[in-house]
Write a protein that holds these residues in place. Structure first.
Motif, PDB file in Angstrom:
ATOM      1  N   ALA A   1       0.829  -1.205   0.000  1.00 16.88           N
ATOM      2  CA  ALA A   1       0.000   0.000   0.000  1.00 16.88           C
ATOM      3  C   ALA A   1       0.865   1.258   0.000  1.00 16.88           C
ATOM      4  O   ALA A   1       0.558   2.236  -0.687  1.00 16.88           O
ATOM      5  CB  ALA A   1      -0.923  -0.009   1.221  1.00 16.88           C
ATOM      6  N   ALA A   2       1.956   1.232   0.765  1.00 13.70           N
ATOM      7  CA  ALA A   2       2.845   2.400   0.822  1.00 13.70           C
ATOM      8  C   ALA A   2       3.514   2.636  -0.527  1.00 13.70           C
ATOM      9  O   ALA A   2       3.662   3.789  -0.968  1.00 13.70           O
ATOM     10  CB  ALA A   2       3.888   2.200   1.913  1.00 13.70           C
ATOM     11  N   LEU A   3       3.944   1.562  -1.212  1.00 14.92           N
ATOM     12  CA  LEU A   3       4.562   1.714  -2.523  1.00 14.92           C
ATOM     13  C   LEU A   3       3.605   2.384  -3.509  1.00 14.92           C
ATOM     14  O   LEU A   3       3.977   3.304  -4.235  1.00 14.92           O
ATOM     15  CB  LEU A   3       4.992   0.349  -3.054  1.00 14.92           C
ATOM     16  N   ARG A   4       2.373   1.915  -3.522  1.00 17.63           N
ATOM     17  CA  ARG A   4       1.384   2.490  -4.438  1.00 17.63           C
ATOM     18  C   ARG A   4       1.079   3.943  -4.069  1.00 17.63           C
ATOM     19  O   ARG A   4       0.978   4.818  -4.943  1.00 17.63           O
ATOM     20  CB  ARG A   4       0.096   1.661  -4.381  1.00 17.63           C
ATOM     21  N   THR A   5       0.962   4.220  -2.781  1.00 19.67           N
ATOM     22  CA  THR A   5       0.580   5.557  -2.337  1.00 19.67           C
ATOM     23  C   THR A   5       1.687   6.575  -2.590  1.00 19.67           C
ATOM     24  O   THR A   5       1.453   7.629  -3.192  1.00 19.67           O
ATOM     25  CB  THR A   5       0.231   5.533  -0.841  1.00 19.67           C
ATOM     26  N   PHE A   6       2.912   6.263  -2.161  1.00 23.11           N
ATOM     27  CA  PHE A   6       4.002   7.219  -2.322  1.00 23.11           C
ATOM     28  C   PHE A   6       4.440   7.336  -3.784  1.00 23.11           C
ATOM     29  O   PHE A   6       4.989   8.366  -4.180  1.00 23.11           O
ATOM     30  CB  PHE A   6       5.186   6.831  -1.444  1.00 23.11           C
ATOM     31  N   GLY A   7       4.201   6.287  -4.569  1.00 23.54           N
ATOM     32  CA  GLY A   7       4.578   6.352  -5.969  1.00 23.54           C
ATOM     33  C   GLY A   7       3.733   7.318  -6.768  1.00 23.54           C
ATOM     34  O   GLY A   7       4.161   7.809  -7.814  1.00 23.54           O
ATOM     35  N   ALA A   8       2.514   7.613  -6.278  1.00 22.18           N
ATOM     36  CA  ALA A   8       1.605   8.454  -7.059  1.00 22.18           C
ATOM     37  C   ALA A   8       1.203   9.734  -6.333  1.00 22.18           C
ATOM     38  O   ALA A   8       0.293  10.426  -6.770  1.00 22.18           O
ATOM     39  CB  ALA A   8       0.337   7.648  -7.392  1.00 22.18           C
TER      40      ALA A   8
END
Length: 511
Positions: A380-387
Motif C-alpha cells: 500500500a505504501a509503494l502504491r501511495t508514495f509512488g503516485a
C-alpha cells in the motif's frame, strides 16, 4: 562402455590459476570414476529442479502457508536468491569467463544435456541454493539447518552432472552466503513491541447493564444488522439511545449522562462516534464501554473488545483500565475570523497521504486475508508514495516538506511508515512520524526503503515523541484526518495527549 578420458588432457588453455584447475581436473576425474547407481538420476533431477530457482520458490511457498517466523524466513530467503542470482549471472559471469567441463569428462548417462552456454565461473545454482538456505537460516536457524544439506546437494549436483568445476561451486556458494548477509542489512529487523500492559482502573460493576446508558449509531456495522436488538441482548437493563443523522453524538451522551441512575456510558459505532462519547466520559470522569459497531474498530481492537459478549462480561464484573485521550483543536476558514473545530482523537491523526495508505492497506487485507500485515502495508505504501505529491507545512515552527505526517495517540509498532499495533494505551505520548520530501531523490529513497524493508532506518523518515504538537499550513490549507474523519481547510491545529483521562471497561483489564 568406454572409460572417459582423463581430464588432464582436456584442460582449457590460458587459465591464470593453474593450481586451481589441476585440483578441479583431479576432482572431476574422481567423480567420473564413481559407479553408476540410483544417485545419478537423483542428482540429475535435483539440478534441474533448482534451475531458475524453481525448487526454492516452491519451498518458500510451502513455508509461507504458516503465518509467523517461517513466512518471514521464506521471504528473506527469496530476497537473498534474487540478489545472488543477479550478481552472479549478470555481473560475475561476464567478468570471469571460463569454459565448462568437456562432455567427454563424464559418462554419457551422467552428463547434463544440454549443457549451459554461459560462463562456468561461478555457479549460479550454488549461489541461489546457499543464498536461500542462509537467508532462511538468519531468521529461523532450525529451518536453515534443515535446508543446508539440500543446498549442498544442489551444489554437488552441478559437478556430478558436468555443469561446473568444483571451484565454480565453491565460489558460487560463497556468493550466495554473502548475498544473504547483505540482504540481512536490508531486511527489516522487527523491533519487538513491548509486552501488552494495562493500568487497572476502578469502575462500577453494572450487572446486566443496570446503570449503563448506550449511545447507538444505527448506521454503523454490517448491513442488515439490528444493532439495537444486539445491544439490548448484551445489556438487558441498559438505557439505549439511537442517534439520528442530524444528532450530535456528544450532546446525546451528555444528556444521557445527566439522567438519574446512569453511572457509565456505552457506545456502539465507529471510531468517530466512539471518540465523541469518549470525550464526554473524559470530561465527566465517567467510565466508558466500547462496543464493536464500526467497520474497522481500531480502538475496540486495542481494548480487546472486538466481541460484544466479552465487553458485557467486563461491564458485569467492573473490570476497567486507564487510557489516554488525544485532543485536536483546529482553526479553519477565514484567517481573520477562523472557525474553531475540536475533535477527540482515539487512535491517529495525519496530514498528507497517510489516510490513502491506510485505506489501501485495509483493502488489501480484506481481499487477500492470507497476505501478511506488514506486506500489505508495504504494498500500500509503494502504491501511495509512488503516485502522491508532498505537502508544505510547519511542525512546531519548523518548515517541512513531507509526504505525510502521522500522529499516533500512543506508541505504535512496527516503527515504520505503516504501524499496526499499540500494546500500551496509557504511555502519555504522541507518536510522530514524518516522511520527508526534502532530501535529494526523496521519493526514490523512500520507495527503495519500502522495498527493502528499511523504512524505519531511512533518512527520509523522521520519528519522535511529544505530548503536544502544533501544525500550520504553508500556502494551501491542510486536510487533517482524525480517526478516519476528514477535517478540511485547516490553517492551524494543535494536537495534545491527556494522560490517563479515560476509564474504559475492557476484557484486557481482567488479565
Amino acid at each position: 562402455m568406454m572409460r572417459p578420458r582423463r581430464l588432464r588432457d582436456l584442460r582449457p588453455p590460458g587459465l591464470p590459476f593453474h593450481a586451481v584447475q589441476r585440483m578441479d581436473t583431479a576432482l572431476v576425474d574422481r567423480v567420473a570414476r564413481l559407479p553408476r547407481g540410483p544417485w545419478d538420476p537423483a542428482f540429475s533431477w535435483l539440478t534441474r529442479a533448482a534451475t531458475h530457482s524453481k525448487l526454492w520458490i516452491a519451498i518458500a511457498a510451502g513455508l509461507a502457508l504458516k503465518k509467523g517466523p517461517s513466512r518471514r524466513a521464506a521471504a528473506h530467503g527469496l530476497m537473498a536468491v534474487a540478489l545472488a542470482s543477479a550478481s552472479v549471472n549478470i555481473v560475475a559471469k561476464r567478468l570471469l569467463p571460463r569454459t565448462r567441463p568437456h562432455p567427454a569428462a563424464l559418462p554419457v548417462h551422467r552428463f547434463l544435456s544440454p549443457q549451459p552456454t554461459s560462463s562456468s565461473l561461478p555457479s549460479g545454482h550454488s549461489a541461489s541454493a546457499f543464498a536461500f538456505a542462509t537467508g532462511v537460516g538468519l531468521l529461523s536457524p532450525p529451518l536453515g539447518a534443515a535446508l543446508v544439506p539440500l543446498a549442498a546437494g544442489v551444489a554437488y549436483s552441478r559437478v556430478h552432472t558436468g555443469a561446473h568445476w568444483p571451484s565454480d561451486v565453491v565460489l558460487g556458494s560463497a556468493c550466495g552466503v554473502g548475498a544473504a548477509f547483505v540482504t540481512r542489512t536490508w531486511w527489516a529487523r522487527l523491533e519487538t513491541a513491548p509486552p501488552a500492559r494495562t493500568t487497572p482502573a476502578p469502575a462500577p460493576a453494572l450487572e446486566r447493564g443496570e446503570g449503563l446508558a448506550v449511545v447507538l449509531n444505527p448506521a454503523s456495522g454490517p448491513a442488515g444488522t439490528d444493532s439495537a436488538a444486539r445491544v439490548r441482548e448484551l445489556f438487558p437493563s441498559a438505557m439505549v439511545k439511537e442517534v439520528g443523522e442530524d444528532d450530535d453524538a456528544a450532546e446525546v451522551a451528555r444528556t444521557l449522562a445527566a439522567t438519574s441512575g446512569v453511572r457509565a456510558l456505552g457506545v456502539w459505532g465507529g471510531d468517530g462516534t466512539v471518540g465523541a462519547v469518549a470525550g464526554v466520559c473524559a470530561d465527566l470522569r465517567m467510565p466508558l464501554a466500547v462496543l464493536p459497531g464500526g467497520t474497522f474498530n481500531h480502538f475496540a481492537r486495542d481494548l480487546g473488545a472486538l466481541e460484544g459478549a466479552d465487553v458485557a462480561d467486563a461491564v458485569d464484573a467492573g473490570t476497567a483500565l486507564v487510557c489516554d485521550l488525544g485532543r485536536v483543536r483546529a482553526e479553519r476558514g477565514d484567517p481573520e475570523a477562523p472557525e474553531e473545530v475540536r475533535v477527540v482523537m482515539l487512535n491517529t491523526a495525519s496530514v498528507g497521504v497517510y489516510p490513502n495508505l491506510v485505506r489501501r492497506r485495509d483493502h488489501l487485507r480484506r481481499r487477500l486475508p492470507w497476505l501478511p500485515k506488514r506486506a500489505a502495508g508495504t504494498l500500500a505504501a509503494l502504491r501511495t508514495f509512488g503516485a502522491s505529491t508532498p505537502t508544505w507545512l510547519e511542525i512546531d515552527g519548523v518548515r517541512r516538506k513531507v509526504w505525510t505526517l502521522y500522529i499516533g495517540r500512543g506508541r505504535y509498532w512496527p516503527r515504520d511508515i505503516a504501524p499496526l499495533e499499540r500494546p500500551i494505551l496509557d504511555d502519555g505520548v504522541l507518536d510522530l512520524r514524518a516522511a520527508s520530501a526534502r532530501p535529494r531523490f526523496a521519493r526514490l529513497r523512500l520507495l527503495t526503503a519500502l522495498v527493502t524493508g528499511t523504512a524505519e532506518r531511512s533518512p527520509a523518515l523522521h520519528e519522535w515523541d511529544a505530548e503536544e504538537v502544533e501544525l500550520a499550513a504553508l500556502g494551501r490549507p491542510l486536510v487533517l484526518a482524525v480517526d478516519g474523519e476528514v477535517v478540511p481547510g485547516v490553517r492551524r491545529a494543535t494536537v495534545r495527549v491527556e494522560r490517563g483521562a479515560l476509564t474504559v471497561y475492557s476484557p484486557r483489564a481482567a488479565g
